[in-house]
Scaffold this active site. Structure first.
Site, mmCIF file in Angstrom:
data_model
loop_
_atom_site.group_PDB
_atom_site.id
_atom_site.type_symbol
_atom_site.label_atom_id
_atom_site.label_comp_id
_atom_site.label_asym_id
_atom_site.label_seq_id
_atom_site.Cartn_x
_atom_site.Cartn_y
_atom_site.Cartn_z
ATOM 1 N N ASN A 180 0.881 -1.173 0.000
ATOM 2 C CA ASN A 180 0.000 0.000 0.000
ATOM 3 C C ASN A 180 0.917 1.221 0.000
ATOM 4 O O ASN A 180 1.493 1.564 1.024
ATOM 5 C CB ASN A 180 -0.879 -0.037 1.254
ATOM 6 C CG ASN A 180 -1.826 1.142 1.332
ATOM 7 O OD1 ASN A 180 -1.802 2.033 0.473
ATOM 8 N ND2 ASN A 180 -2.653 1.158 2.358
ATOM 9 N N ARG A 217 -2.771 -2.160 -3.131
ATOM 10 C CA ARG A 217 -4.011 -1.439 -2.824
ATOM 11 C C ARG A 217 -4.021 -0.160 -3.653
ATOM 12 O O ARG A 217 -3.046 0.595 -3.649
ATOM 13 C CB ARG A 217 -4.055 -1.086 -1.345
ATOM 14 C CG ARG A 217 -5.244 -0.197 -1.038
ATOM 15 C CD ARG A 217 -5.239 0.292 0.385
ATOM 16 N NE ARG A 217 -6.415 1.105 0.607
ATOM 17 C CZ ARG A 217 -6.374 2.332 1.145
ATOM 18 N NH1 ARG A 217 -5.228 2.867 1.496
ATOM 19 N NH2 ARG A 217 -7.484 3.002 1.309
ATOM 20 N N HIS A 275 -13.269 2.049 0.928
ATOM 21 C CA HIS A 275 -13.217 0.940 1.897
ATOM 22 C C HIS A 275 -13.870 -0.324 1.317
ATOM 23 O O HIS A 275 -14.287 -1.215 2.059
ATOM 24 C CB HIS A 275 -13.988 1.260 3.207
ATOM 25 C CG HIS A 275 -13.327 2.228 4.119
ATOM 26 N ND1 HIS A 275 -14.045 2.968 5.038
ATOM 27 C CD2 HIS A 275 -12.034 2.586 4.278
ATOM 28 C CE1 HIS A 275 -13.217 3.736 5.721
ATOM 29 N NE2 HIS A 275 -11.984 3.541 5.272
ATOM 30 N N ASN A 300 -10.389 5.014 11.656
ATOM 31 C CA ASN A 300 -10.160 6.452 11.610
ATOM 32 C C ASN A 300 -11.066 7.039 10.543
ATOM 33 O O ASN A 300 -11.744 8.029 10.750
ATOM 34 C CB ASN A 300 -8.693 6.710 11.285
ATOM 35 C CG ASN A 300 -8.122 7.710 12.233
ATOM 36 O OD1 ASN A 300 -8.815 8.639 12.656
ATOM 37 N ND2 ASN A 300 -6.869 7.531 12.576
ATOM 38 N N ARG A 340 -12.535 13.733 9.760
ATOM 39 C CA ARG A 340 -13.399 14.229 8.673
ATOM 40 C C ARG A 340 -14.814 14.453 9.173
ATOM 41 O O ARG A 340 -15.331 13.674 9.974
ATOM 42 C CB ARG A 340 -13.443 13.218 7.522
ATOM 43 C CG ARG A 340 -12.145 13.132 6.763
ATOM 44 C CD ARG A 340 -12.189 12.009 5.730
ATOM 45 N NE ARG A 340 -11.019 11.169 5.871
ATOM 46 C CZ ARG A 340 -10.937 9.899 5.478
ATOM 47 N NH1 ARG A 340 -11.965 9.312 4.912
ATOM 48 N NH2 ARG A 340 -9.827 9.226 5.658
ATOM 49 N N ARG A 390 -10.074 5.863 21.605
ATOM 50 C CA ARG A 390 -9.783 5.505 23.004
ATOM 51 C C ARG A 390 -9.621 6.754 23.855
ATOM 52 O O ARG A 390 -10.134 6.834 24.971
ATOM 53 C CB ARG A 390 -8.518 4.649 23.090
ATOM 54 C CG ARG A 390 -8.789 3.201 22.788
ATOM 55 C CD ARG A 390 -7.520 2.452 22.560
ATOM 56 N NE ARG A 390 -6.874 2.918 21.333
ATOM 57 C CZ ARG A 390 -5.933 2.233 20.697
ATOM 58 N NH1 ARG A 390 -5.501 1.100 21.179
ATOM 59 N NH2 ARG A 390 -5.415 2.695 19.587
ATOM 60 N N GLU A 437 -7.960 -6.278 5.325
ATOM 61 C CA GLU A 437 -7.854 -5.851 3.929
ATOM 62 C C GLU A 437 -6.652 -6.486 3.239
ATOM 63 O O GLU A 437 -6.712 -6.815 2.065
ATOM 64 C CB GLU A 437 -7.774 -4.320 3.866
ATOM 65 C CG GLU A 437 -9.133 -3.689 4.145
ATOM 66 C CD GLU A 437 -9.058 -2.224 4.536
ATOM 67 O OE1 GLU A 437 -8.727 -1.957 5.703
ATOM 68 O OE2 GLU A 437 -9.322 -1.369 3.686
HETATM 69 P P1 ADP Z 1 -7.589 3.194 10.037
HETATM 70 O O1 ADP Z 1 -7.230 1.878 9.400
HETATM 71 O O2 ADP Z 1 -8.767 3.887 9.430
HETATM 72 O O3 ADP Z 1 -6.447 4.123 10.331
HETATM 73 P P2 ADP Z 1 -8.300 1.579 12.351
HETATM 74 O O4 ADP Z 1 -9.294 0.634 11.771
HETATM 75 O O5 ADP Z 1 -6.970 1.061 12.743
HETATM 76 O O6 ADP Z 1 -8.143 2.874 11.468
HETATM 77 O O7 ADP Z 1 -8.982 2.254 13.634
HETATM 78 C C1 ADP Z 1 -8.368 3.263 14.359
HETATM 79 C C2 ADP Z 1 -9.302 3.676 15.470
HETATM 80 O O8 ADP Z 1 -9.643 2.527 16.247
HETATM 81 C C3 ADP Z 1 -8.705 4.688 16.449
HETATM 82 O O9 ADP Z 1 -9.665 5.698 16.723
HETATM 83 C C4 ADP Z 1 -8.468 3.851 17.704
HETATM 84 O O10 ADP Z 1 -8.604 4.611 18.876
HETATM 85 C C5 ADP Z 1 -9.576 2.844 17.611
HETATM 86 N N1 ADP Z 1 -9.270 1.671 18.416
HETATM 87 C C6 ADP Z 1 -8.289 0.772 18.233
HETATM 88 N N2 ADP Z 1 -8.265 -0.122 19.245
HETATM 89 C C7 ADP Z 1 -9.250 0.257 20.098
HETATM 90 C C8 ADP Z 1 -9.737 -0.259 21.339
HETATM 91 N N3 ADP Z 1 -9.192 -1.324 21.905
HETATM 92 N N4 ADP Z 1 -10.780 0.390 21.889
HETATM 93 C C9 ADP Z 1 -11.344 1.465 21.313
HETATM 94 N N5 ADP Z 1 -10.922 2.003 20.167
HETATM 95 C C10 ADP Z 1 -9.905 1.392 19.556
#
Ligand code: ADP
Length: 398
Positions: free
Chosen positions: A9, A91, A180, A211, A241, A284, A384
């Site tokens: 990616n 990707r 996605h 995110n 966003r 978190r 993914e």
């Molecule tokens: P992306 O791939 O879009 O960057 P992810 O799918 O990795 O994002 O998700 C990131 C989000 O998931 C962050 O907001 C993070 O705080 C949340 N997250 C990851 N683990 C936990 C957890 N154990 N409890 C709550 N939120 C979590």
């Protein structure tokens, strides 16, 4: 026989990779090369047992990044046996209206991905650079492009058309594309497998909450609606966003706020969502602040949950009959509170969460609705990289 697929990616100054073993789906190694083109670059390489190895040195371009990655494999393992490598899966964010499924990369496919840069200026040019680097380093291997948009190429015109001047929209390629898609496709297939039913018989809603966040409505394995639009800005409340917003806000920001187009772009894409409302885009951290009584965090949580609930209701109406709702990605897989808030008061749609099942922590796919719930609610971890590896293996084989 087991084979290996290297999944890549590439971003404008980074290159994420994972070596996936098939059919097990095991990640043998993964890592990230970043700050490519800057004074000091960094490659962090993690092997299957969790050990992480970091090197810092200048990385002039993506080809050099890949060379460093290969030397990390040689030094720290696992052995990257070019003989066992079946292909490279890339990707690609934007496949426009043209790419409806993964494709073997040829010069003409590369040219098309490059042309689609007008629709994804931050992503597609970077993908092209990464793909060229991989072609140079693995000239004999099949290379496959897997598009974020492809799963949503099946949307019906009523769902993908914006009610704009038709000629303007056509000339500029303005329509809903959705993103996605690799995750929504993978998770919806997993749901059928977990429940032991035929994908063709299921009407599903999938909520990818990371995110970036997106919702999709899927009838019999075919996507019929999704929340991200021409760009990944539309739809749910995300980390940074805004998601849905009155387009009139953009005029107001320009005319009254005096912001330039670039400033508005940055505001809506990078400084809004949970970050804009509560000062943090990490879910978190948001939960922690909410537990401390922070009113901004409490409101951000409510706004996000309210938006989710609206989409679930809307997609139930789009589908006519709803069989499953599935949460996935970082927040969706890990945060019971947002799942509960999003689906509260939806008994009218036949949705009843089981509080204990919802609160239980697990990294396995699982059902979190009560046995009596007409709609089955699930949590299914997305993957993914695995989906890209599987698609690559399928094409490399053929
Ligand atoms: P992306 O791939 O879009 O960057 P992810 O799918 O990795 O994002 O998700 C990131 C989000 O998931 C962050 O907001 C993070 O705080 C949340 N997250 C990851 N683990 C936990 C957890 N154990 N409890 C709550 N939120 C979590």
């Amino acid at each position: 026989m087991t084979t290996q697929i290297l999944v890549i990616n590439s971003g404008s100054s980074s290159l994420k990779y994972q070596l996936v073993e098939l059919p097990s789906g095991r990640a043998l190694a993964s890592g990230l090369a970043e700050r490519i083109g800057e004074a000091v670059g960094r490659v962090s390489h993690a092997v299957g047992d969790g050990a992480r190895h970091v090197v810092e040195q200048p990385i002039v371009d993506h080809a050099e990044a890949l060379h460093i990655v290969l030397s990390q494999f040689a030094e720290h393992g696992p052995t990257l046996d070019v003989e066992a490598l079946q292909g490279v899966g890339h990707r690609v964010v934007h496949g426009g209206a043209e790419f409806r499924e993964p494709v073997l990369i040829t010069e003409s496919v590369l040219a098309q991905i490059e042309e689609l840069s007008v629709l994804a200026p931050l992503h597609n040019p970077a993908h092209v650079v990464g793909i060229r680097a991989a072609l140079q380093i693995f000239p004999g291997l099949p290379q496959v492009a897997v598009f974020d948009t492809a799963f949503f190429a099946s949307l019906p015109p009523a769902a993908y058309t914006y009610a704009l001047d038709a000629e303007v929209a056509r000339d500029l390629g303005i329509r809903r594309y959705g993103f996605h898609g690799t995750s929504h496709a993978y998770v919806s297939r997993q749901v059928a497998e977990v429940l032991g039913v035929d994908l063709a018989d299921l009407n599903q809603v999938v909520l990818h909450l990371g995110n970036g966040c997106s919702a999709s409505a899927i009838r019999g394995g075919v996507a019929v609606e999704t929340s991200m639009g021409m760009t990944p800005l539309e739809g749910l409340v995300m980390g940074t966003r805004s998601g849905d917003i009155d387009p009139g806000v953009v005029f107001h920001l320009a005319r009254v706020g005096g912001l330039s187009i670039d400033e508005i772009d940055a505001l809506l894409n990078r400084r809004s969502g949970l970050l804009g409302l509560a000062g943090d885009n990490d879910f978190r951290a948001l939960m922690g602040a909410r537990a401390q009584g922070d009113p901004g965090a409490a409101l951000a949580f409510e706004v996000a949950a309210h938006r989710l609930r609206k989409y679930v209701g809307a997609y139930a109406a789009v589908l006519g009959r709803l069989d499953t709702i599935t949460f996935t990605a970082g927040v969706g897989e890990n945060n019971a509170a947002i799942r509960e808030a999003a689906l509260s008061r939806l008994e009218c749609l036949g949705i009843e969460l089981d509080p204990d099942a919802n609160a239980a922590r697990s990294s396995e796919p699982r059902v979190i609705s009560t046995p009596d719930s007409r709609v089955t609610v699930l949590v299914v971890p997305t993957n993914e990289e695995l989906a890209i590896a599987q698609a690559t293996a399928e094409l490399a084989d053929g």
